[in-house]
Design a protein around this motif. Structure first.
Motif, PDB file in Angstrom:
ATOM      1  N   GLN A 185      39.841  40.848  43.698  1.00 43.10           N
ATOM      2  CA  GLN A 185      40.857  41.837  43.366  1.00 43.10           C
ATOM      3  C   GLN A 185      40.937  42.002  41.858  1.00 43.10           C
ATOM      4  O   GLN A 185      40.677  41.062  41.097  1.00 43.10           O
ATOM      5  N   VAL A 186      41.267  43.219  41.448  1.00 39.81           N
ATOM      6  CA  VAL A 186      41.390  43.518  40.027  1.00 39.81           C
ATOM      7  C   VAL A 186      42.645  42.834  39.491  1.00 39.81           C
ATOM      8  O   VAL A 186      43.715  42.907  40.108  1.00 39.81           O
ATOM      9  N   TYR A 187      42.522  42.172  38.347  1.00 40.50           N
ATOM     10  CA  TYR A 187      43.653  41.499  37.714  1.00 40.50           C
ATOM     11  C   TYR A 187      44.288  42.432  36.675  1.00 40.50           C
ATOM     12  O   TYR A 187      43.659  43.365  36.173  1.00 40.50           O
ATOM     13  N   SER A 188      45.517  42.142  36.329  1.00 34.03           N
ATOM     14  CA  SER A 188      46.181  42.873  35.254  1.00 34.03           C
ATOM     15  C   SER A 188      45.580  42.467  33.914  1.00 34.03           C
ATOM     16  O   SER A 188      45.002  41.372  33.784  1.00 34.03           O
ATOM     17  N   ASN A 189      45.714  43.321  32.916  1.00 35.59           N
ATOM     18  CA  ASN A 189      45.224  42.969  31.588  1.00 35.59           C
ATOM     19  C   ASN A 189      45.914  41.716  31.059  1.00 35.59           C
ATOM     20  O   ASN A 189      45.294  40.894  30.380  1.00 35.59           O
ATOM     21  N   ALA A 190      47.191  41.556  31.389  1.00 32.13           N
ATOM     22  CA  ALA A 190      47.924  40.371  30.934  1.00 32.13           C
ATOM     23  C   ALA A 190      47.329  39.100  31.526  1.00 32.13           C
ATOM     24  O   ALA A 190      47.154  38.090  30.828  1.00 32.13           O
ATOM     25  N   LEU A 210      37.424  44.560  32.061  1.00 34.61           N
ATOM     26  CA  LEU A 210      38.404  44.260  33.082  1.00 34.61           C
ATOM     27  C   LEU A 210      37.973  42.970  33.748  1.00 34.61           C
ATOM     28  O   LEU A 210      36.818  42.554  33.600  1.00 34.61           O
ATOM     29  N   CYS A 211      38.878  42.318  34.440  1.00 31.36           N
ATOM     30  CA  CYS A 211      38.477  41.098  35.122  1.00 31.36           C
ATOM     31  C   CYS A 211      38.955  41.136  36.558  1.00 31.36           C
ATOM     32  O   CYS A 211      39.878  41.880  36.915  1.00 31.36           O
ATOM     33  N   ALA A 212      38.295  40.356  37.399  1.00 32.07           N
ATOM     34  CA  ALA A 212      38.600  40.344  38.827  1.00 32.07           C
ATOM     35  C   ALA A 212      38.241  38.988  39.403  1.00 32.07           C
ATOM     36  O   ALA A 212      37.313  38.320  38.939  1.00 32.07           O
ATOM     37  N   GLY A 213      38.990  38.588  40.426  1.00 32.63           N
ATOM     38  CA  GLY A 213      38.740  37.322  41.087  1.00 32.63           C
ATOM     39  C   GLY A 213      39.700  37.141  42.238  1.00 32.63           C
ATOM     40  O   GLY A 213      40.196  38.121  42.800  1.00 32.63           O
ATOM     41  N   THR A 214      39.968  35.901  42.571  1.00 31.09           N
ATOM     42  CA  THR A 214      40.966  35.569  43.592  1.00 31.09           C
ATOM     43  C   THR A 214      41.837  34.445  43.051  1.00 31.09           C
ATOM     44  O   THR A 214      41.347  33.594  42.295  1.00 31.09           O
ATOM     45  N   PRO A 215      43.131  34.428  43.408  1.00 32.12           N
ATOM     46  CA  PRO A 215      44.021  33.394  42.867  1.00 32.12           C
ATOM     47  C   PRO A 215      43.527  31.973  43.127  1.00 32.12           C
ATOM     48  O   PRO A 215      43.659  31.094  42.272  1.00 32.12           O
ATOM     49  N   GLN A 216      42.938  31.749  44.284  1.00 29.87           N
ATOM     50  CA  GLN A 216      42.474  30.416  44.644  1.00 29.87           C
ATOM     51  C   GLN A 216      41.045  30.130  44.195  1.00 29.87           C
ATOM     52  O   GLN A 216      40.542  29.020  44.353  1.00 29.87           O
ATOM     53  N   GLY A 247      33.504  31.302  40.218  1.00 31.48           N
ATOM     54  CA  GLY A 247      34.467  31.099  41.280  1.00 31.48           C
ATOM     55  C   GLY A 247      35.590  30.137  40.949  1.00 31.48           C
ATOM     56  O   GLY A 247      36.250  29.629  41.852  1.00 31.48           O
ATOM     57  N   LYS A 248      35.856  29.903  39.665  1.00 35.81           N
ATOM     58  CA  LYS A 248      36.951  29.021  39.287  1.00 35.81           C
ATOM     59  C   LYS A 248      38.280  29.753  39.420  1.00 35.81           C
ATOM     60  O   LYS A 248      38.411  30.917  39.043  1.00 35.81           O
ATOM     61  N   ALA A 249      39.289  29.049  39.899  1.00 33.82           N
ATOM     62  CA  ALA A 249      40.580  29.674  40.175  1.00 33.82           C
ATOM     63  C   ALA A 249      41.213  30.314  38.948  1.00 33.82           C
ATOM     64  O   ALA A 249      41.769  31.399  39.020  1.00 33.82           O
ATOM     65  N   ALA A 250      41.141  29.681  37.820  1.00 38.23           N
ATOM     66  CA  ALA A 250      41.806  30.184  36.615  1.00 38.23           C
ATOM     67  C   ALA A 250      40.882  30.972  35.700  1.00 38.23           C
ATOM     68  O   ALA A 250      41.299  31.386  34.606  1.00 38.23           O
ATOM     69  N   LYS A 251      39.640  31.185  36.140  1.00 39.04           N
ATOM     70  CA  LYS A 251      38.669  31.861  35.289  1.00 39.04           C
ATOM     71  C   LYS A 251      37.986  32.981  36.066  1.00 39.04           C
ATOM     72  O   LYS A 251      36.873  32.832  36.580  1.00 39.04           O
TER      73      LYS A 251
END
Length: 271
Positions: A185-190, A210-216, A247-251
């Motif tokens: 999913q697309v993340y917010s710029n913040a 832009l960045c995208a990933g998953t919370p987990q 695939g890192k949660a915070a990256k």
């Protein structure tokens, strides 16, 4: 060159650009699922057997057909840091179209008629990470993926998107033979700025990225997926560019923002 950043393609063998044989796998993209190239005809592979070996047709980056004769990919895919030589010295640089299995011979291997690498690409910040390749022959109508303009809803935070590629499935050098896709999913710029505030990991620049990933975590692009597409609402919104790990949660993965680069595609593409 920063460690663990996808702009470097991650592996020393690729940076040194000596012919190598990569591990085979029937997976691609961390956390991905199999998809058919025939269902995604805009997806192409960038290859060089002389630089990356004969296994998997020499595929080392992805790209996307955005016009009948225009392919976009990441600028760093054509850099000396990745190829080991200037791209003009790579005599077997090819764009592979319509190949379901990189171990086979289906589809077409096309020589780019013209190559434009963004001269303002910054290998440290990763800003402007785009290149435009012109094919010598036009592809059939309907194969190109439309690009999302600035203000398109596809860029909104929370939008579901898919990343495609033949890259590393684990982050440890296990590369794919067949195409896979992962939903992110697309993340917010913040949120992207918090992930990459400007340190050894890199700095997120909202005007061109832009960045995208998953919370987990667990779903992401990885080494070998560089230059491949991030697609939302049936439109191209990003190109795989860089990130810390896979695939890192915070990256989350960081992508070249297509709306910021459309002027270059228009100026240097063939339609």
């Amino acid at each position: 060159m920063r460690a663990f950043v996808r702009a470097a393609l991650g592996a020393l063998a690729l940076v040194l650009a000596v012919p190598v044989t990569v591990a085979r796998a029937d997976e691609s993209v961390v956390g991905g699922r199999p998809v058919k190239v025939s269902d995604h005809p805009w997806m192409v592979a960038i290859s060089s057997r002389s630089r990356f070996g004969t296994d998997r047709s020499g595929q080392y980056c992805g790209g996307v057909l955005v016009g009948r004769a225009t392919v976009v990919t990441a600028a760093h895919c054509l850099s000396r840091a990745v190829l080991g030589v200037e791209w003009q010295q790579v005599r077997d640089l090819r764009i592979i179209v319509g190949r379901e299995d990189m171990r086979g011979r289906g589809g077409q291997e096309l020589v780019p008629r013209r190559v434009w690498v963004n001269p303002t690409y910054d290998s440290y910040s990763n800003a402007g990470d785009i290149a435009v390749l012109t094919l010598g022959t036009q592809q059939p109508k309907g194969r190109a993926l439309p690009m999302a303009k600035a203000g398109d809803a596809a860029y909104r935070a929370g939008t579901r998107a898919n990343v495609y590629g033949w890259g590393d499935t684990t982050g440890s050098g296990t590369y794919a033979a067949t195409l896979r896709s992962a939903q992110v999913q697309v993340y917010s710029n913040a949120a992207c700025s918090r992930a990459y505030p400007g340190n050894a990991d890199g700095k997120y620049l909202a005007d061109s990225m832009l960045c995208a990933g998953t919370p987990q975590g667990g779903r992401d692009a990885c080494q070998g997926d560089s230059g491949g597409p991030l697609v939302a609402r049936g439109r191209l919104i990003g190109l795989v560019s860089w990130g810390t790990g896979c695939g890192k949660a915070a990256k989350p993965g960081v992508y070249t923002r297509i709306s910021a680069m459309m002027k270059h595609v228009t100026a240097h593409g063939a339609g």
